[in-house]
Scaffold this active site. Structure first.
Site, mmCIF file in Angstrom:
data_model
loop_
_atom_site.group_PDB
_atom_site.id
_atom_site.type_symbol
_atom_site.label_atom_id
_atom_site.label_comp_id
_atom_site.label_asym_id
_atom_site.label_seq_id
_atom_site.Cartn_x
_atom_site.Cartn_y
_atom_site.Cartn_z
ATOM 1 N N HIS A 58 0.838 -1.207 0.000
ATOM 2 C CA HIS A 58 0.000 0.000 0.000
ATOM 3 C C HIS A 58 0.874 1.260 0.000
ATOM 4 O O HIS A 58 1.218 1.798 1.038
ATOM 5 C CB HIS A 58 -0.904 -0.013 1.236
ATOM 6 N N LEU A 61 2.607 6.434 -5.172
ATOM 7 C CA LEU A 61 3.794 6.973 -5.851
ATOM 8 C C LEU A 61 3.497 8.295 -6.567
ATOM 9 O O LEU A 61 4.416 8.971 -7.026
ATOM 10 C CB LEU A 61 4.364 5.942 -6.823
ATOM 11 N N HIS A 176 -10.302 0.177 0.681
ATOM 12 C CA HIS A 176 -10.312 1.270 1.653
ATOM 13 C C HIS A 176 -11.754 1.315 2.158
ATOM 14 O O HIS A 176 -12.659 1.628 1.390
ATOM 15 C CB HIS A 176 -9.904 2.557 0.951
ATOM 16 N N ASP A 302 1.081 2.666 3.901
ATOM 17 C CA ASP A 302 0.216 3.687 3.306
ATOM 18 C C ASP A 302 1.030 4.971 3.072
ATOM 19 O O ASP A 302 0.580 6.073 3.374
ATOM 20 C CB ASP A 302 -1.020 3.948 4.189
ATOM 21 N N HIS A 306 2.807 14.277 0.505
ATOM 22 C CA HIS A 306 2.239 15.550 0.045
ATOM 23 C C HIS A 306 3.335 16.605 0.118
ATOM 24 O O HIS A 306 4.380 16.388 0.746
ATOM 25 C CB HIS A 306 1.084 15.971 0.948
#
Ligand SMILES: [Zn+2]
Length: 438
Positions: A58, A61, A176, A302, A306
């Site tokens: 998970h 990219l 999810h 996960d 950002h």
């Protein structure tokens, strides 16, 4: 390149054995207590542990579409530095890989820039919008499974259709789970005591486990292989434990942050903002229990980078933290060293179970297997420093934490892709391994 890893302890069949490992042309060619060094470039692994390369099922990219957050090159360099030889890449991209021509830009970026093996997910629905099914059949040869990660599939009928088709295609649905009708608008933390005391809108545990519950009913009906993403609540753990006891083809993952932190650890800082949120101490303890009894199969980070600006709004920042470069040191230091989780259990969750569930090659240190290996140093006190990350993302709640172990080397496809001493990632592109996969 031919390598001989010598003097290390090898993790095989759940045990630790003193073995040399010889590698040639991308394969393990011999594993034995003492091997001739002739013709090999020798890598000394004294006091180190050699394990199958980690697999993160998970990660985000961000390429194509969001290269200002991460690229295939930077994200897979981060993976290599974290000891991962394969990652499964989530489809919340632009274009969303919901058809072959929309998957192509991602496959091209992977062929050009991947530093470790990348197995993309195809979307479950067109544009991850939840209305129409994506072209699952056309994408099947190129994907490890199907997911609308970032969002739950709200329609029970659409999820049933997806499961029926995924079952026919023999690929897992990786879900999810989030029932949007149970969410508080503007939520930023778990809806618990900490949220109430500090005046933040909370996200109910029910929004996760109600959808897990619905999907498990659909698995019972369809027989589809089904994997739950980032399990965060004690209720989800109990539901999945029950489903496994029934013999349903169900698996799940949780993240290092859910196993180690709880809402009492929160700070109003973007490094603590992700979906689902870090929950209560009781949830954290149930997740650890689930890892110990085999309810939780995998630890996945996960990894969701950002920009600094996007993570600058405290607990109201965008959802997502980075994880690839600190997962192993933090998990080892926090869970294995104090005796909470056996080392073999952690390794199974990082490198054995993900391959078994997603039918990815590797995972055994035996002659004939692909040479995807990680060398761990368990006597290496250091501090997690996000400024040294290869990832373009920096937001992790573990920044500045002291750890006692780390990844010394990562070998993928027989190439030395990462070396800690020089903190260098090799730029040779690594192909996904098609063997046993399609
Ligand atoms: Zn997600």
């Amino acid at each position: 390149m031919n390598f001989l890893l010598t003097g290390g302890v090898v993790f095989r069949d759940g045990t630790f054995q003193n073995m040399d490992v010889a590698i040639s042309k991308g394969r393990i060619v011999s594993v034995s207590p003492s091997l001739s060094q002739e013709g090999f470039s020798v890598i000394e692994c004294q006091d180190q542990v050699i394990v199958p390369g980690f697999v993160d099922v998970h990660v985000h990219l961000r390429e194509p579409g969001f290269s200002y957050k991460e690229t295939v090159a930077s994200g897979t360099a981060a993976a290599a530095a974290g000891g991962y030889t394969a990652v499964c890449a989530m489809p919340n991209l632009d274009p969303v890989p919901d058809a072959l021509d929309h998957l192509r830009p991602e496959l091209d970026a992977v062929a050009r820039d991947a530093r470790v093996r990348v197995y993309p997910y195809g979307a479950i629905t067109r544009g991850e919008k939840g209305a129409e099914l994506a072209e699952l059949r056309a994408m099947k040869p190129f994907v490890c499974g199907f997911s609308d990660d970032g969002k739950g599939v709200q329609s029970r009928e659409r999820m049933r259709d997806a499961m029926l088709l995924a079952k026919e295609l023999n690929k897992p649905i990786t879900a999810h789970c989030e029932d949007e009708s149970l969410l508080t608008p503007g939520w930023c933390v778990h809806n618990g005591d900490w949220a109430k005391r500090n005046g933040f809108p909370g996200n109910n545990s029910e929004s996760e486990w109600r959808q897990v519950e619905r999907d498990l009913e659909l698995v019972r009906e369809t027989g589809c292989r089904y994997h739950v993403c980032h399990v965060s609540t004690k209720e989800s753990v109990a539901l999945i434990r029950q489903a496994k006891a029934e013999g349903l083809p169900v698996s799940c993952e949780t993240g290092p942050h859910y196993l180690i932190l709880c809402d009492e650890d929160l700070m109003d800082d973007g490094r603590f903002k992700m979906s689902p949120p870090i929950r209560s101490a009781a949830d954290r303890d149930a997740l650890v229990e689930g890892l110990l009894d085999g309810t939780i199969d995998c630890i996945a980070t996960d990894h969701a980078p950002h920009s600094a600006e996007e993570k600058s709004r405290g607990l109201r920042s965008l959802n997502g933290i980075v994880g690839l470069e600190c997962a192993f040191p933090v998990l080892y230091t926090q869970l294995v060293e104090p005796g909470v989780v056996p080392f073999a259990t952690l390794l199974n969750a990082l490198c054995v179970n993900p391959r078994r569930l997603f039918r990815l090659p590797g995972g055994k240190i035996e002659a004939g297997e692909i040479a995807d290996l990680t060398v761990l140093d368990l006597n290496w006190p250091h501090t997690i420093d996000s400024t040294t990350f290869f990832s373009q993302g920096r937001a992790t709640p573990f920044d500045g934490w002291t750890v006692t172990a780390g990844v010394d080397k990562t070998i993928c496809n027989g190439n030395l892709v990462y070396t800690a001493s020089s903190h260098n990632v090799n730029k040779t592109p690594i192909p996904p391994c098609q063997e046993d996969y399609i």
